[in-house]
Each structure stands twice: as structure tokens, then as C-alpha cells.
Design an enzyme around this catalytic site. Structure first.
Site, PDB file in Angstrom:
ATOM      1  CG  ASP A 218      -7.320  -0.790   5.895  1.00  0.00           C
ATOM      2  OD1 ASP A 218      -8.134  -0.295   5.103  1.00  0.00           O
ATOM      3  OD2 ASP A 218      -7.019  -1.992   5.914  1.00  0.00           O
ATOM      4  CG  HIS A 312      -5.779  -2.873  -2.233  1.00  0.00           C
ATOM      5  ND1 HIS A 312      -6.442  -4.044  -2.509  1.00  0.00           N
ATOM      6  CD2 HIS A 312      -6.496  -2.269  -1.240  1.00  0.00           C
ATOM      7  CE1 HIS A 312      -7.502  -4.153  -1.720  1.00  0.00           C
ATOM      8  NE2 HIS A 312      -7.566  -3.084  -0.946  1.00  0.00           N
TER       9      HIS A 312
HETATM   10  C1  HEM Z   1      -8.559   0.619   0.223  1.00  0.00           C
HETATM   11  C2  HEM Z   1      -6.014  -2.668   2.707  1.00  0.00           C
HETATM   12  C3  HEM Z   1      -9.094  -6.129   1.303  1.00  0.00           C
HETATM   13  C4  HEM Z   1     -11.712  -2.815  -1.011  1.00  0.00           C
HETATM   14  C5  HEM Z   1      -7.601   0.037   1.020  1.00  0.00           C
HETATM   15  C6  HEM Z   1      -6.469   0.709   1.613  1.00  0.00           C
HETATM   16  C7  HEM Z   1      -5.768  -0.205   2.319  1.00  0.00           C
HETATM   17  C8  HEM Z   1      -6.438  -1.479   2.158  1.00  0.00           C
HETATM   18  C9  HEM Z   1      -4.521   0.031   3.140  1.00  0.00           C
HETATM   19  C10 HEM Z   1      -6.120   2.204   1.444  1.00  0.00           C
HETATM   20  C11 HEM Z   1      -6.741   3.067   2.493  1.00  0.00           C
HETATM   21  C12 HEM Z   1      -8.231   3.196   2.394  1.00  0.00           C
HETATM   22  O1  HEM Z   1      -8.764   3.915   1.538  1.00  0.00           O
HETATM   23  O2  HEM Z   1      -8.893   2.541   3.181  1.00  0.00           O
HETATM   24  C13 HEM Z   1      -6.653  -3.874   2.554  1.00  0.00           C
HETATM   25  C14 HEM Z   1      -6.232  -5.110   3.176  1.00  0.00           C
HETATM   26  C15 HEM Z   1      -7.093  -6.075   2.781  1.00  0.00           C
HETATM   27  C16 HEM Z   1      -8.065  -5.452   1.908  1.00  0.00           C
HETATM   28  C17 HEM Z   1      -5.033  -5.242   4.098  1.00  0.00           C
HETATM   29  C18 HEM Z   1      -7.152  -7.522   3.155  1.00  0.00           C
HETATM   30  C19 HEM Z   1      -6.599  -8.038   4.218  1.00  0.00           C
HETATM   31  C20 HEM Z   1     -10.067  -5.536   0.535  1.00  0.00           C
HETATM   32  C21 HEM Z   1     -11.184  -6.231  -0.051  1.00  0.00           C
HETATM   33  C22 HEM Z   1     -11.920  -5.290  -0.698  1.00  0.00           C
HETATM   34  C23 HEM Z   1     -11.264  -4.009  -0.519  1.00  0.00           C
HETATM   35  C24 HEM Z   1     -11.456  -7.726   0.057  1.00  0.00           C
HETATM   36  C25 HEM Z   1     -13.213  -5.443  -1.476  1.00  0.00           C
HETATM   37  C26 HEM Z   1     -13.565  -6.502  -2.156  1.00  0.00           C
HETATM   38  C27 HEM Z   1     -11.091  -1.610  -0.852  1.00  0.00           C
HETATM   39  C28 HEM Z   1     -11.625  -0.366  -1.372  1.00  0.00           C
HETATM   40  C29 HEM Z   1     -10.690   0.627  -1.034  1.00  0.00           C
HETATM   41  C30 HEM Z   1      -9.639  -0.030  -0.299  1.00  0.00           C
HETATM   42  C31 HEM Z   1     -12.935  -0.173  -2.130  1.00  0.00           C
HETATM   43  C32 HEM Z   1     -10.777   2.118  -1.367  1.00  0.00           C
HETATM   44  C33 HEM Z   1     -10.149   2.348  -2.699  1.00  0.00           C
HETATM   45  C34 HEM Z   1     -10.243   3.812  -3.112  1.00  0.00           C
HETATM   46  O3  HEM Z   1     -11.275   4.179  -3.658  1.00  0.00           O
HETATM   47  O4  HEM Z   1      -9.297   4.554  -2.856  1.00  0.00           O
HETATM   48  N1  HEM Z   1      -7.552  -1.310   1.361  1.00  0.00           N
HETATM   49  N2  HEM Z   1      -7.759  -4.128   1.795  1.00  0.00           N
HETATM   50  N3  HEM Z   1     -10.141  -4.202   0.224  1.00  0.00           N
HETATM   51  N4  HEM Z   1      -9.901  -1.376  -0.224  1.00  0.00           N
HETATM   52 FE1  HEM Z   1      -8.792  -2.770   0.721  1.00  0.00          FE
END
Ligand code: HEM
Length: 403
Positions: A218, A312
Site C-alpha cells: 500500500d 479500488h
Molecule cells: C491505492 C488500499 C482507502 C485513495 C490503493 C492501493 C491499495 C489501497 C492497496 C494500491 C497501492 C497504491 O497505489 O497505494 C486502501 C485501503 C483503504 C484505502 C486498505 C482503507 C482502509 C482509500 C481512501 C482513499 C484512497 C479513503 C481516498 C479517498 C487511493 C488512491 C490510490 C489508492 C488515490 C492510488 C490509485 C492509483 O492512482 O493507482 N489503496 N485504500 N484509498 N488509494 Fe486506497
């Protein structure tokens, strides 16, 4: 959600200065340095154009805390508190320990070096009304919209003042928090506190992106300080509005419970589809390795999308949200077993951006409902804070607002 790049990569982008630790550890430093001594001696300067604790990798331990001003505490009292807090943090984060501990110092961290300690201060919307500073209230501090999926606990949301403590040692982090509480006495009282953690530097054979409690890598696609538009997206510009926020940023804080029992029942292939990345190494399902750019348009021979419509990373991607960007810098939390018998665990999500209306808000609007991951999450508390630029020599954080 670790930070850009590798959690614990001390020295990444020259942001962390290793250096002589306090006198008490000098003897150990004479011998061949051990990993532990390296962790203790890493120090992140408190003074600077930006506050520390935003662009550096998230530390192994974190405390997120909100305070409310006590009845009768006015602008002058708030300025005095920010001065006392800043001076205490200046001392605690210094590479060299002072000859004698300050009166308020309980010596809990007496033997340890600064251990990458950072303390970051922010102001909540209610702070401005209480201190008669309504005219200085930034537009960007408008209350976050109600998202239909939210299950928020008001007692653990918002607050006049917000403090983020991070350190690579648990005692150092606790000590910093206690000192801040003691110094605040008579001016502000604790509203809520949340404690979290990340991987400890040195736990992996080489620095790498951290994992969250669902097991996913993440933080991969976080904006990186080297990106040409990083500054513009994450920090308020020098001539920005209001002026006192120059070099500052807005922090959205969400306590997001993970429904881990439900999640852990999903086969790994389904979990990967929900995120759009492989669990083992974080590679996008469109192919390549962890840092290969995601190809959202890729389709399999049977016509199905390589990255599902509700994955996601598709729903959250800047490309799906008119370029909205934020720096995610989170801590995991585990507060035992909840009333329903499942782990009370998840993410203390902290998102940094120059404007929440161009960062968190549009992305969360899309995620809330359209994201396959949202079935396994519950947003339980929320806060939005204006985090001013850093303090210069002899200054305190927020001086341009409060003086
Ligand atoms: C990407 C998990 C909540 C925004 C990701 C990734 C994972 C992840 C595994 C892919 C790896 C990375 O690029 O970092 C989670 C989990 C969440 C959560 C477990 C809650 C417990 C959120 C929330 C937001 C968010 C609340 C914003 C409102 C993003 C964004 C990306 C991302 C902007 C990058 C997407 C891209 O451009 O590839 N998240 N996330 N995430 N997450 Fe989350």
C-alpha cells in the site's frame, strides 16, 4: 498506505539526517553500528519551510490526537500554547539531547535518540471561531460532505487542534505525546486519541513499500516528491490563500475500520480483483511489476477488463477524478476485539493535499458506493485540519496566524 517510496528508507531524498545521537548513546556508537543504533540516531529537523511529518516515510509508531481549547482560552492563550508546544518539540527532535531534562520531561525516552520523531500541528474549523479568527478561516476548511457510507462517531471526529506524532520507537512516541499533553494543561484538553503503527525500519531485507492489515502493498502509486507537480498538489503555494497557510497543507484524517473477517474469507484471486493489484508483489493486474504504470484500458482476450470496473485503483485513480491527487501517509491500528467479536483494526488514513476539494473529496465521493473495497471498510471517524507551514528559527508553528 505507506508513504511515497519505501517506508523506513532513512535518508530517502535527503529528508532524514542520520547523526550523532545524545551523549548517553555515544559509547554504543563507538562500536560497530547496529541497526538499532541507526534507528535511534535518525533525526528529522523540526524547523523548515514545511512542517515535518508529511513527506517523510511514515514511522513505525504514530499517535493522532485532537485537543479542544478549554473554556475561556482565547487567541493569546492559543498562541502561548503553540509557542510552548513548538519549543518542546524543537528540544525533543534535536540530534543532541540537552544537558539536563526540562521540568516537564518524565524521562521515558531518556536513553533513546530522536528515532525520526516528528510532531505536526494542525487547526480545525472550530479553532477559528473560538479564537475570534473567523476572518482568517481558509475556504478549504469547509466541512467535508456527508458521504452516504459514513458511520462517524462525532466524539472521535474533528477538534480545535490536531497533533500527529510519529517516531520509530514506541517509547519516544509515547513520551512526545505525554509531554505535549502536560504542556497543554490549562489551555487545551484532549478530545480524542488514536494510536497506530507501521513496519519497523530494518524489518525487511531491503526498504520496500509497506503493507496494510489486509495484507496489500500500500502506497505504490502515491505522488512522489520528485514529480514535477508534487509541490503544487500537496502544498499551498507561497502566494496562496490565506497567506498564513503558505507552505502548509490540508490533512484529512479518517479512522477506517477494516472488516477483516469478511475480507480474509475471500480467496486471494478475488482480493486481488477488488484492489486491481497482485497481493504478493503489488503489481497491477494489467501487467508488469509493482511500479509499472497501471493500464486501465487493458482488456483480456475474452473482452473483460484486466482491472475491474469497481477495482479500488481504477475508482481512486487520478485519471478517473480529473487529476485529483493526495499524498496518503497512514498508520495501521489495532484496538483489540470490537463489540461484534471481530478485530477492531484498520487504517488511520491521513491524506495530504493543497486543497481537499481537489483531493480527498472528489475521490471519496467516487469510492463511497462505486468501489469494490468499500464493502470491506467502515469509515468511523473524520477530521479536516489546516496544517500551516513550518516554523523558522525561534518561531512557533502557526505564528503567522496567531501573532
Ligand atoms: C491505492 C488500499 C482507502 C485513495 C490503493 C492501493 C491499495 C489501497 C492497496 C494500491 C497501492 C497504491 O497505489 O497505494 C486502501 C485501503 C483503504 C484505502 C486498505 C482503507 C482502509 C482509500 C481512501 C482513499 C484512497 C479513503 C481516498 C479517498 C487511493 C488512491 C490510490 C489508492 C488515490 C492510488 C490509485 C492509483 O492512482 O493507482 N489503496 N485504500 N484509498 N488509494 Fe486506497
Amino acid at each position: 498506505l505507506g508513504t511515497a517510496g519505501a517506508a523506513g528508507a532513512a535518508g530517502a531524498a535527503g529528508l532524514i539526517a542520520g547523526g550523532a545521537a545524545g551523549a548517553g548513546v555515544a559509547a554504543a556508537v563507538d562500536a560497530e553500528p547496529t541497526a538499532l543504533a541507526t534507528v535511534g540516531s535518525a533525526h528529522i529537523p523540526f524547523e523548515g519551510a514545511r512542517q515535518a511529518g508529511i513527506v517523510q516515510p511514515a514511522q513505525a509508531r504514530g499517535h493522532l490526537v485532537a485537543f479542544d481549547l478549554v473554556a475561556g482560552a482565547d487567541r493569546k492563550a492559543a498562541a502561548g500554547l503553540m509557542r510552548r508546544w513548538s519549543d518542546a518539540v524543537r528540544t525533543m527532535t534535536a540530534a543532541d539531547r540537552p544537558a539536563a531534562p526540562a521540568a516537564y520531561d518524565d524521562q521515558v525516552a531518556y536513553d533513546a535518540g530522536p528515532s525520526s520523531l516528528t510532531v505536526t500541528f494542525g487547526f480545525g474549523r472550530s479553532f477559528f471561531g473560538r479564537t475570534g479568527l473567523g476572518a482568517a478561516l481558509p475556504e478549504a476548511l469547509a466541512p467535508l460532505p456527508d458521504f452516504p457510507g459514513d458511520r462517524l462517531d462525532a466524539g472521535r471526529s474533528n477538534g480545535d487542534l490536531w497533533v500527529q506524532v510519529g517516531a520509530d520507537d514506541a517509547l519516544v512516541a509515547f513520551h512526545a505525546l505525554r509531554v505535549l499533553q502536560k504542556v497543554a494543561r490549562d489551555t487545551a484538553s484532549l478530545r480524542w486519541q488514536m494510536s497506530g503503527f507501521n513496519r519497523t525500519p530494518g524489518a525487511t531485507p531491503h526498504p520496500m513499500t509497506g503493507r496494510n492489515l489486509m495484507g496489500q502493498i500500500d502506497g505504490t502509486n502515491n505522488p512522489k516528491p520528485a514529480d514535477p507537480d508534487f509541490e503544487r498538489r500537496i502544498f499551498v503555494p507561497a502566494k496562496g490563500s490565506p497567506e498564513w497557510m503558505a507552505g502548509g497543507s490540508y490533512a484529512v484524517v479518517r479512522r477506517i475500520r477494516m472488516l477483516l473477517d469478511d475480507w480474509d474469507h475471500l480467496p486471494v484471486a478475488r482480493q486481488e480483483k477488488v484492489i486491481g493489484r497482485r497481493k504478493s508483489d503489488g503489481a497491477p493486474l494489467s501487467g508488469g511489476t509493482e511500479f509499472t504504470p497501471v493500464d486501465l484500458g487493458k482488456v483480456h482476450a475474452d473482452g473483460s477488463l484486466a482491472i475491474a470496473g469497481d477495482a479500488h485503483i481504477r475508482v481512486a485513480a487520478a485519471a478517473s477524478n480529473e487529476g485529483a491527487a493526495m499524498l496518503r501517509r497512514a498508520f495501521s491500528y489495532h484496538d483489540g476485539i470490537g463489540a461484534d467479536g471481530t478485530p477492531d483494526a484498520g487504517l488511520l488514513f491521513v491524506a495530504w493535499q493543497a486543497d481537499p476539494l481537489k483531493g480527498f473529496v472528489p475521490v471519496q465521493r467516487k469510492l463511497d458506493g462505486g468501489d469494490g473495497l468499500s464493502r470491506f471498510l467502515r469509515h468511523e471517524s473524520s477530521g479536516l485540519f489546516a496544517v500551516p507551514g513550518g516554523a523558522g528559527k525561534g518561531e512557533y508553528v502557526g505564528q503567522r496566524l496567531l501573532e
